[in-house]
Design a protein around this motif. Structure first.
Motif, PDB file in Angstrom:
ATOM      1  N   ASP A  39       0.834  -1.188  -0.016  1.00 54.65           N
ATOM      2  CA  ASP A  39      -0.091   0.067  -0.123  1.00 54.65           C
ATOM      3  C   ASP A  39       0.875   1.215   0.045  1.00 54.65           C
ATOM      4  OD1 ASP A  39       0.791   0.812   2.667  1.00 54.65           O
ATOM      5  OD2 ASP A  39      -0.388  -0.983   3.255  1.00 54.65           O
ATOM      6  N   GLU A  40       0.136   2.519  -0.192  1.00 56.13           N
ATOM      7  CA  GLU A  40       0.922   3.852  -0.285  1.00 56.13           C
ATOM      8  C   GLU A  40       1.334   4.229   1.073  1.00 56.13           C
ATOM      9  OE1 GLU A  40      -2.068   5.595  -2.599  1.00 56.13           O
ATOM     10  OE2 GLU A  40      -0.765   5.550  -4.184  1.00 56.13           O
ATOM     11  N   LEU A  41       0.983   3.691   2.303  1.00 57.98           N
ATOM     12  CA  LEU A  41       1.181   4.354   3.502  1.00 57.98           C
ATOM     13  C   LEU A  41       2.550   4.847   3.598  1.00 57.98           C
ATOM     14  CD1 LEU A  41      -0.023   5.208   6.054  1.00 57.98           C
ATOM     15  CD2 LEU A  41       0.238   3.038   7.075  1.00 57.98           C
ATOM     16  N   TYR A  42       3.453   3.922   3.810  1.00 55.30           N
ATOM     17  CA  TYR A  42       4.760   3.970   4.207  1.00 55.30           C
ATOM     18  C   TYR A  42       5.720   4.856   3.044  1.00 55.30           C
ATOM     19  CZ  TYR A  42       3.721   1.328   8.236  1.00 55.30           C
ATOM     20  OH  TYR A  42       3.067   0.571   9.371  1.00 55.30           O
ATOM     21  N   LEU A  92      -0.497  17.814   8.634  1.00 57.56           N
ATOM     22  CA  LEU A  92      -1.656  18.230   9.328  1.00 57.56           C
ATOM     23  C   LEU A  92      -2.194  19.641   9.086  1.00 57.56           C
ATOM     24  CD1 LEU A  92      -1.970  15.734  12.213  1.00 57.56           C
ATOM     25  CD2 LEU A  92      -3.027  15.447  10.350  1.00 57.56           C
ATOM     26  N   VAL A  95      -3.378  19.763   5.692  1.00 59.58           N
ATOM     27  CA  VAL A  95      -4.905  19.551   5.658  1.00 59.58           C
ATOM     28  C   VAL A  95      -5.871  20.562   6.249  1.00 59.58           C
ATOM     29  CG1 VAL A  95      -6.671  17.737   6.619  1.00 59.58           C
ATOM     30  CG2 VAL A  95      -4.597  16.801   5.823  1.00 59.58           C
ATOM     31  N   GLN A  96      -5.267  21.200   7.381  1.00 61.83           N
ATOM     32  CA  GLN A  96      -6.122  22.176   8.050  1.00 61.83           C
ATOM     33  C   GLN A  96      -6.303  23.590   7.137  1.00 61.83           C
ATOM     34  OE1 GLN A  96      -3.686  22.180  11.557  1.00 61.83           O
ATOM     35  NE2 GLN A  96      -5.450  21.841  12.930  1.00 61.83           N
ATOM     36  N   TYR A 112      -3.073  13.706  -3.100  1.00 62.98           N
ATOM     37  CA  TYR A 112      -3.906  12.543  -2.542  1.00 62.98           C
ATOM     38  C   TYR A 112      -5.182  12.536  -2.062  1.00 62.98           C
ATOM     39  CZ  TYR A 112       0.945  10.946  -3.867  1.00 62.98           C
ATOM     40  OH  TYR A 112       2.152  10.494  -4.576  1.00 62.98           O
ATOM     41  N   LEU A 114      -7.892  14.204   1.378  1.00 65.83           N
ATOM     42  CA  LEU A 114      -7.630  14.052   2.653  1.00 65.83           C
ATOM     43  C   LEU A 114      -7.494  12.980   3.336  1.00 65.83           C
ATOM     44  CD1 LEU A 114     -10.516  17.020   3.496  1.00 65.83           C
ATOM     45  CD2 LEU A 114      -8.044  17.368   3.470  1.00 65.83           C
ATOM     46  N   GLY A 115      -8.109  11.994   2.908  1.00 71.19           N
ATOM     47  CA  GLY A 115      -8.008  10.507   3.566  1.00 71.19           C
ATOM     48  C   GLY A 115      -6.570  10.108   3.651  1.00 71.19           C
ATOM     49  N   VAL A 116      -5.990  10.041   2.521  1.00 75.08           N
ATOM     50  CA  VAL A 116      -4.562   9.631   2.547  1.00 75.08           C
ATOM     51  C   VAL A 116      -3.704  10.535   3.363  1.00 75.08           C
ATOM     52  CG1 VAL A 116      -2.471   9.266   0.992  1.00 75.08           C
ATOM     53  CG2 VAL A 116      -4.839   8.532   0.144  1.00 75.08           C
ATOM     54  N   VAL A 118      -4.596  12.527   6.151  1.00 76.46           N
ATOM     55  CA  VAL A 118      -4.392  12.460   7.538  1.00 76.46           C
ATOM     56  C   VAL A 118      -4.167  11.145   7.987  1.00 76.46           C
ATOM     57  CG1 VAL A 118      -6.169  11.885   9.080  1.00 76.46           C
ATOM     58  CG2 VAL A 118      -6.563  14.050   7.520  1.00 76.46           C
ATOM     59  N   ASN A 119      -4.013  10.032   7.064  1.00 76.71           N
ATOM     60  CA  ASN A 119      -3.543   8.822   7.527  1.00 76.71           C
ATOM     61  C   ASN A 119      -1.880   8.672   7.671  1.00 76.71           C
ATOM     62  OD1 ASN A 119      -4.526   6.253   8.366  1.00 76.71           O
ATOM     63  ND2 ASN A 119      -3.865   5.253   6.493  1.00 76.71           N
TER      64      ASN A 119
ATOM     65  N   GLN B  96     -11.593  12.875   6.970  1.00 78.39           N
ATOM     66  CA  GLN B  96     -11.268  12.087   5.857  1.00 78.39           C
ATOM     67  C   GLN B  96     -12.435  11.972   4.831  1.00 78.39           C
ATOM     68  OE1 GLN B  96      -9.523   8.729   8.090  1.00 78.39           O
ATOM     69  NE2 GLN B  96      -7.634   9.306   6.944  1.00 78.39           N
ATOM     70  N   LEU B 114     -11.926  22.011   9.257  1.00 76.25           N
ATOM     71  CA  LEU B 114     -10.925  21.083   9.163  1.00 76.25           C
ATOM     72  C   LEU B 114      -9.948  21.539  10.254  1.00 76.25           C
ATOM     73  CD1 LEU B 114     -10.400  20.373   5.604  1.00 76.25           C
ATOM     74  CD2 LEU B 114     -11.627  18.973   7.191  1.00 76.25           C
ATOM     75  N   GLY B 115      -9.701  22.636  10.263  1.00 74.95           N
ATOM     76  CA  GLY B 115      -8.568  23.085  11.286  1.00 74.95           C
ATOM     77  C   GLY B 115      -8.725  22.715  12.782  1.00 74.95           C
ATOM     78  N   VAL B 118      -9.000  18.683  13.053  1.00 78.85           N
ATOM     79  CA  VAL B 118      -7.761  18.055  13.159  1.00 78.85           C
ATOM     80  C   VAL B 118      -7.076  18.431  14.394  1.00 78.85           C
ATOM     81  CG1 VAL B 118      -5.519  17.974  12.060  1.00 78.85           C
ATOM     82  CG2 VAL B 118      -7.394  17.996  10.672  1.00 78.85           C
ATOM     83  N   ALA B 163      -5.152   2.379   5.577  1.00 77.60           N
ATOM     84  CA  ALA B 163      -4.529   2.740   4.120  1.00 77.60           C
ATOM     85  C   ALA B 163      -5.036   1.531   3.183  1.00 77.60           C
ATOM     86  CB  ALA B 163      -3.148   2.525   4.240  1.00 77.60           C
ATOM     87  N   VAL B 166      -8.481   2.968   2.155  1.00 77.48           N
ATOM     88  CA  VAL B 166      -8.423   4.000   1.411  1.00 77.48           C
ATOM     89  C   VAL B 166      -7.863   3.793  -0.026  1.00 77.48           C
ATOM     90  CG1 VAL B 166      -7.272   6.452   1.244  1.00 77.48           C
ATOM     91  CG2 VAL B 166      -8.200   5.537   3.251  1.00 77.48           C
ATOM     92  N   ARG B 170      -9.268   4.579  -3.887  1.00 82.49           N
ATOM     93  CA  ARG B 170      -8.188   5.640  -4.620  1.00 82.49           C
ATOM     94  C   ARG B 170      -8.174   4.767  -6.102  1.00 82.49           C
ATOM     95  NH1 ARG B 170      -5.194   9.470  -4.745  1.00 82.49           N
ATOM     96  NH2 ARG B 170      -3.294   8.306  -5.313  1.00 82.49           N
TER      97      ARG B 170
END
Lengths: 349, 349
Positions: A39-42, A92, A95-96, A112, A114-116, A118-119, B96, B114-115, B118, B163, B166, B170
Motif C-alpha cells: 500500500d501507499e502508506l509508508y 496536518l 490538511v487544515q 492524494y 484528505l483521506g490519504v 490524514v492517514n 477524511q 477542518l482546522g 484536526v 491505508a 483508502v 483511490r
C-alpha cells in the motif's frame, strides 16, 4: 569568551553544521521506515522528509547534546522523532489550511486527498513514538520515559498554541497585542522547534540531574525569531526560494506580528476594511483583496519594525546561549548554537 | 459449562454491563480533560465522547480484566485511553470522509471546520497517551511499558488497515475477494475494537507471564462480526437509531462484504455500471446513483448472505471465548464476553 554577534562562524558555517546533522538524521529516519510492498502508506511517509528541509530541529537537539559533552549516537532516535513529529505537523497543517504547495511541490492533501493525507500524518506520528520507545534500549527505561514525558508536554503546548491561532481566525480577533502573539508563538512554534530539542539534547547528555530548563529562554527567543522570520518570508519572500505560496498566511487570515502592528497604526477606514477582509472565510477572500492587504502591509513600514524586532530577539537568544553554555568548553557545536539566532533572521528560505 | 448460543444473559443483560463500564470509563475520561478557560480545544475534546456511544471497547477491556480475576481500577486508565483513541479515529475519519453527521449531531469538521477538527483529534490522541503514561504509577514501569507497546502495535494495524481501505477506493479496486475484506477488517477494525482491549485487560489482570494472545481469535471473529453488522446498518438501518448518514459507505465508495458479494454475482452490465459508479470521486456521485446502488444491493439477496456470515462469525467468537476462558470461574463478566458476539450482530444501532 565566545564570539560577539557577527564574528562567529558565519552563515555558511551554520549551514554546514545544519546540513551535517540533517543528513545524519535523515539517513536514520528513512532507513527505519518500513518497506511498503502493498500500500501507499509508508512510501508516502517518506515524501515530506525527503523534500529537503533545513533539519533545524534535529540539529538543535544533536548540537546541544554534543556541546554538553554527550554522545550524539544516543540522541539520534530522539532527533528522528523530533523531525518526524515536525513532518506530521506539516501534513496536518496542510490538511487544515488547504495549502497547495509545500517545499516546492504539491502538498499531500492536494495530490492524494484528505483521506490519504490524514492517514500518512498519523503514521508519521506513530513512527515518532516508535523511535521514542527505541530509546529504552540505548538510554535505559528512566531516561527513555523522561524523554517521552517531554514529548507529551511538547505536543500539549503545540496543540494548545495551534488552538489559540485557529481560535483567533474563527472568532475574527482584531484587538490582539504583541504579547498575545508572543505567547501563541511560544506554544505553537518555539516549544517544539527549539525548547523541546534543546531539553532533549540536554537530557541525553546530562541525564535528569541537571536542570534541562536552563535552555528554555534561549529556545523561546530563538523560536520567536524563527517564526517571525517565517512570517516575513511568507509576506515578502520569493516563491522559488521559499517553496510555499507567498501570502498564504494572509489568505488564511493568520494573525502575524506585522498584521498586529498594522492594526495598531492604521486609520479607522483602513481598519474597517481590514476587519471585513479578516472576517470572511478563506474561500471568500479574493486574490485582489489578498493583494490589497499585502500592498497595505508592505507600504505601512510595519515590515521594517517587525524585522528589527526579530533581530533584537536574535540578540537576546545569543545572550541567553552565552549564559546557558558558560560552563562548557568552546566547540563547533557551541559556536553553532551561538550563531544560529542570526542565521535564523537572515535566511531567505 | 457456560451457556449455549441464545441462552446466555440476553441483550438487556449485555446492555447493562456495557452501560455500567461505559459510565465508569466516561466519568474518568471526562473528569481528566483539562478545563479550558481560554480556548475551544478541550471543550471540543469532550464533544464526541459525550455523545453517548456504546462504550464497547472499554467494556471489553474491563470485562476481560475482571473475568480473569483482575482489579478493574488498575485497568481504568487503559480503558480511558482506548475510548479516547477510538474517538480520535472517529474525528479523523469524519475529516477524511467529509461526513456530515455522527451519533445524531453534526460532525466536528462540519460544524467547526477542518482546522479545529484536526487539532481536536490530535489533542484526543495526546490525552490517550497521557492516560497510558499514568499507568506507570498504578502498574509499575514494566507493565506500563508493555501496554504502551501494545498501543503502538494497535495504532500500526489500524493505520495500515485504513491505508488498505483508502487505497481500494483511490485505485478503484473491483476484483476483491472475501479474504481481502477480512484481512482489511482485522487490521482496520478488529484490532483496535476487540483484540487490543482484550490483550490489555489480560495484561493488567495477569501481567506478562501468560500469553495475552490467547484472546486474539475471539477478538478477530468478534471484530469482524461487529464491522459487518456496522456495514449492514449503514445500508439498511434507520437514521434515528443509527445516527450516521444511511448509505454513507456507498457515497464514499467503501468496499463492504455486501458489495464484494454483489460484484461476484451480478451481470456484466450491472458490473460495468457499478464500476463506473465506484470509479468516480465522492463529489461526483449523485444521490440518484447512490439510491440505484442501494436498491441493487438490497434486491440482490447479498444482504441476507452477509447477515448469515456475520451470525456464523458470532458463533465462532462464542466458541473461541469458551476455549479462552475455560480455566476461569463463571462470572457475570465471563457471561458478558460469551454473549457479546450475538449482541453485536443483533443490534440495530
Amino acid at each position: 569568551m565566545t564570539a560577539e554577534p557577527g564574528v562567529g562562524l558565519g552563515p555558511s558555517a551554520v549551514e554546514s553544521v545544519l546540513t551535517r546533522y540533517r543528513d545524519l538524521t535523515m539517513a536514520r529516519l528513512l532507513s527505519d521506515i518500513p518497506d511498503s510492498a502493498e500500500d501507499e502508506l509508508y512510501s508516502l511517509v517518506r515524501d515530506y522528509p525527503s523534500r529537503s528541509g533545513k533539519g533545524l530541529r534535529p540539529a538543535l537537539c544533536l548540537a546541544v547534546c554534543r556541546a554538553l559533552g554527550g554522545d550524539i549516537e544516543k540522541a539520534i532516535d530522539s532527533a528522528v522523532a523530533i523531525e518526524l513529529t515536525h513532518n506530521a505537523f506539516l501534513i496536518l497543517d496542510d490538511v487544515q489550511d488547504g495549502s497547495e504547495m509545500r517545499r516546492g511541490a504539491p502538498t499531500l492533501p492536494a495530490e492524494y486527498g484528505l483521506g490519504v493525507a490524514v492517514n500518512v500524518g498519523s503514521a508519521t506520528n506513530l513512527l515518532a513514538l516508535q523511535h521514542l520507545m527505541a530509546n529504552r534500549w540505548a538510554l535505559g527505561p528512566n531516561l527513555a520515559w523522561a524523554i517521552l514525558q517531554e514529548s507529551a508536554l511538547m505536543m500539549r503546548h503545540s496543540l494548545e498554541g495551534q488552538a489559540i491561532e485557529v481560535g483567533w481566525i474563527r472568532n475574527n480577533a482584531c484587538d490582539l497585542v504583541d504579547d498575545d502573539y508572543y505567547r501563541m508563538c511560544m506554544k505553537k512554534s518555539s516549544w517544539y522547534t527549539c525548547i523541546h530539542p534543546c531539553r532533549v539534547g540536554a537530557l541525553v547528555a546530562e541525564g535528569k540531574h541537571r536542570a534541562t530548563a536552563r535552555f528554555d529562554r534561549y529556545g523561546c527567543y530563538l523560536g520567536a525569531a524563527f517564526q517571525i522570520q517565517d512570517d516575513l518570508l511568507n509576506l515578502t519572500g520569493h516563491y522559488s526560494r521559499y517553496g510555499k505560496e507567498i501570502s498564504g498566511d494572509l489568505r488564511e487570515g493568520k494573525r502575524t506580528l506585522v498584521l498586529i502592528e498594522y492594526m495598531r497604526r492604521c486609520t479607522a477606514a483602513q481598519r474597517a476594511r481590514m476587519e471585513r477582509f479578516l472576517g470572511r472565510t478563506r474561500a471568500a477572500r479574493t486574490e485582489d483583496e489578498v493583494r490589497w492587504v499585502r500592498d497595505e502591509l508592505l507600504a505601512s513600514g510595519c515590515v521594517e519594525t517587525v524585522r528589527a524586532r526579530a533581530r533584537a530577539l536574535a540578540d537576546e537568544a545569543h545572550r541567553e546561549a552565552l549564559k546557558a553554555f558558560d560552563d562548557n568548553p568552546d566547540s563547533e557545536d557551541k559556536q553553532f548554537l551561538l550563531d544560529l539566532p542570526y542565521y535564523m533572521v537572515e535566511r531567505d528560505s
